[in-house]
Design a protein around this motif. Structure first.
Motif, PDB file in Angstrom:
ATOM      1  N   PRO A  73      40.461  35.253  40.874  1.00 39.99           N
ATOM      2  CA  PRO A  73      40.594  36.704  41.007  1.00 39.99           C
ATOM      3  C   PRO A  73      41.899  37.242  40.424  1.00 39.99           C
ATOM      4  O   PRO A  73      41.962  38.420  40.048  1.00 39.99           O
ATOM      5  N   GLN A  74      42.950  36.410  40.346  1.00 38.52           N
ATOM      6  CA  GLN A  74      44.210  36.889  39.772  1.00 38.52           C
ATOM      7  C   GLN A  74      44.108  37.032  38.250  1.00 38.52           C
ATOM      8  O   GLN A  74      44.628  37.988  37.669  1.00 38.52           O
ATOM      9  N   ASP A 125      33.388  41.728  36.373  1.00 44.91           N
ATOM     10  CA  ASP A 125      33.860  40.842  35.303  1.00 44.91           C
ATOM     11  C   ASP A 125      32.712  40.020  34.717  1.00 44.91           C
ATOM     12  O   ASP A 125      32.666  39.782  33.493  1.00 44.91           O
ATOM     13  N   GLU A 157      36.970  41.170  46.228  1.00 45.73           N
ATOM     14  CA  GLU A 157      36.979  40.166  45.163  1.00 45.73           C
ATOM     15  C   GLU A 157      35.581  39.956  44.601  1.00 45.73           C
ATOM     16  O   GLU A 157      35.413  39.790  43.383  1.00 45.73           O
ATOM     17  N   GLN A 175      34.777  42.817  42.287  1.00 50.01           N
ATOM     18  CA  GLN A 175      35.486  42.683  41.020  1.00 50.01           C
ATOM     19  C   GLN A 175      34.891  41.555  40.178  1.00 50.01           C
ATOM     20  O   GLN A 175      34.739  41.692  38.951  1.00 50.01           O
ATOM     21  N   ALA A 176      34.532  40.444  40.826  1.00 55.28           N
ATOM     22  CA  ALA A 176      33.922  39.325  40.098  1.00 55.28           C
ATOM     23  C   ALA A 176      32.607  39.746  39.460  1.00 55.28           C
ATOM     24  O   ALA A 176      32.293  39.336  38.329  1.00 55.28           O
ATOM     25  N   HIS A 229      41.116  37.102  36.651  1.00 56.78           N
ATOM     26  CA  HIS A 229      39.807  37.678  36.312  1.00 56.78           C
ATOM     27  C   HIS A 229      39.071  36.745  35.341  1.00 56.78           C
ATOM     28  O   HIS A 229      38.523  37.184  34.329  1.00 56.78           O
ATOM     29  N   MET A 256      35.064  34.523  48.744  1.00 57.81           N
ATOM     30  CA  MET A 256      35.637  35.794  48.286  1.00 57.81           C
ATOM     31  C   MET A 256      35.608  36.852  49.387  1.00 57.81           C
ATOM     32  O   MET A 256      34.723  36.859  50.239  1.00 57.81           O
ATOM     33  N   TYR A 288      35.834  31.185  40.125  1.00 61.01           N
ATOM     34  CA  TYR A 288      36.399  32.465  39.679  1.00 61.01           C
ATOM     35  C   TYR A 288      37.839  32.575  40.154  1.00 61.01           C
ATOM     36  O   TYR A 288      38.145  32.297  41.318  1.00 61.01           O
TER      37      TYR A 288
END
Length: 390
Positions: A204-205, A262, A255, A258-259, A207, A251, A202
């Motif tokens: 994170p920048q 997503d 993060e 957020q992952a 997504h 992570m 993944y």
């Protein structure tokens, strides 16, 4: 206390009891009992030595049929694992021996010195210590019963089909078909695999979820990545997906949160929320995916033999921690290397859905598909026809 020190203590305690019985000229029954206990304690050390010789012989020279039941994983686990298990069993035996000696000594001394002992037990400190000991024992038993009951409570159900053998990173056929590629996944489904496993990372920048492994050199540039949406667009309608998302381990909590969001959006876009399971060995971060309503698999013991406890006590403590994480976060399954799915692990994790990797031997595959707890088995072969279906 080391095993040698425990053995010396058992021998000295046995000899003390033996001398006490003969000093008091106790009845013949007590003399025979104390003598046999002393002899038994003396033979523990030679017995341990003989057990080590037998284990070394079975591990290195015995025919495969002989140690199959006692050493079902001897082709994978080192010999020190079995030596440590033997030592642990001898340690438990010595502890039981010492416990029996203390019980017999208490019975004998209680009969001989009833009035003196009665006065001792009337002391408030002695009564308090006994009450504390009984409370601690009941709390220990109660905690384990509670843990077992909670562990067997219903968890999210991901996969229940009797076709349990899936493709490990698809079905690569080097040099033409490389693992973790769309042709590899297509080939696995073409051969009859109900599902495939893949290594996912993944960013994170950006997504973005994409295919990648941490043990295969530097990461590719973003423009050269094979992304998860590309895979789902190509083969998303063909089966189930085991997403080995190792990057969850690295992570931050933000993060991971957020992952998870997503991943929910991605799976919902392709209608795959019920056909994909996310795997990680970091329960705190994996919990964000479970809380988002996704199927999750808790990867235990990693793949390092040193990470697998080599004593029953160490294994029990590790499995208690694993069961607590499984209960706390409500994961859908537990995944582990098939080498480490030993009889004790099977017994401790009974009730959970198990995902195993990576099994290539047909007989071993047939063995694992017959286990009700085992729901998915990864393989590098094309034996997807091995099934529990009638």
């Amino acid at each position: 206390m080391s095993l040698t020190a425990l053995w010396l203590f058992a021998v000295l305690l046995s000899l003390f009891f033996f001398s006490l019985i003969y000093r008091d000229r106790a009845p013949v029954g007590w003399r025979w009992t104390s003598g046999l206990l002393a002899l038994g304690a003396l033979f523990f050390s030679p017995g341990r030595w003989l057990a080590h010789l037998a284990i070394l012989w079975m591990y290195t020279q015995a025919p495969a049929s002989l140690p199959r039941r006692l050493m079902p994983n001897r082709n994978h686990l080192p010999v020190k694992h079995y030596l440590a298990v033997a030592d642990a069993l001898f340690e438990r035996g010595l502890l039981l021996w010492v416990g029996l000696l203390l019980l017999l000594m208490a019975t004998y001394l209680g009969h001989q010195y009833q009035s003196q002992i009665r006065r001792v037990f009337q002391h408030p400190l002695v009564r308090g210590a006994l009450a504390l000991g009984v409370t601690a024992a009941l709390a220990f038993v109660g905690f384990n019963l509670w843990l077992e009951v909670q562990f067997r409570q219903p968890h999210p159900v991901f996969y229940t089909d009797c076709h349990k053998v899936w493709g490990h990173r698809g079905h690569p056929e080097p040099p033409k078909i490389v693992e973790n590629t769309i042709p590899s996944f297509q080939r696995a489904f073409d051969l009859g695999a109900p599902g495939v496993e893949m290594d996912v990372r993944y960013d994170p920048q950006r997504h973005e979820f994409y295919i990648g492994r941490y043990d295969r050199g530097p990461d590719t540039s973003p423009d050269q990545r094979l992304t998860l949406p590309e895979i789902f667009a190509a083969v998303g309608s063909r089966g189930y997906f085991w997403l080995d998302t190792k990057s969850i381990h690295y992570m931050t909590p933000e993060e991971a949160r957020q992952a998870a969001q997503d991943m929910v959006q991605l799976l919902d876009r392709f209608g795959l929320r019920q056909r994909a399971i996310i795997e990680s060995d970091t329960p705190e971060n994996l919990a964000h995916f479970a809380q988002a309503g996704l199927h999750t698999s808790y990867w235990i013991f990693n793949i390092d033999e040193q990470a697998f406890p080599h004593t029953p006590w160490g294994l029990w403590r590790a499995l208690v921690r694993i069961k607590r994480n499984y209960i706390r976060w409500g994961f859908s399954a537990i995944s582990l290397d098939a080498r480490f799915y030993t009889p004790m692990v099977q017994w401790m994790l009974k009730g959970a859905r198990i995902h195993l990797f990576t099994v290539d031997d047909p007989e071993e595959l047939r063995h694992w598909v017959r286990h009700n707890e085992v729901r998915v088995i990864l393989t590098d072969t094309d034996r997807y026809d091995i099934t529990t279906c009638p």
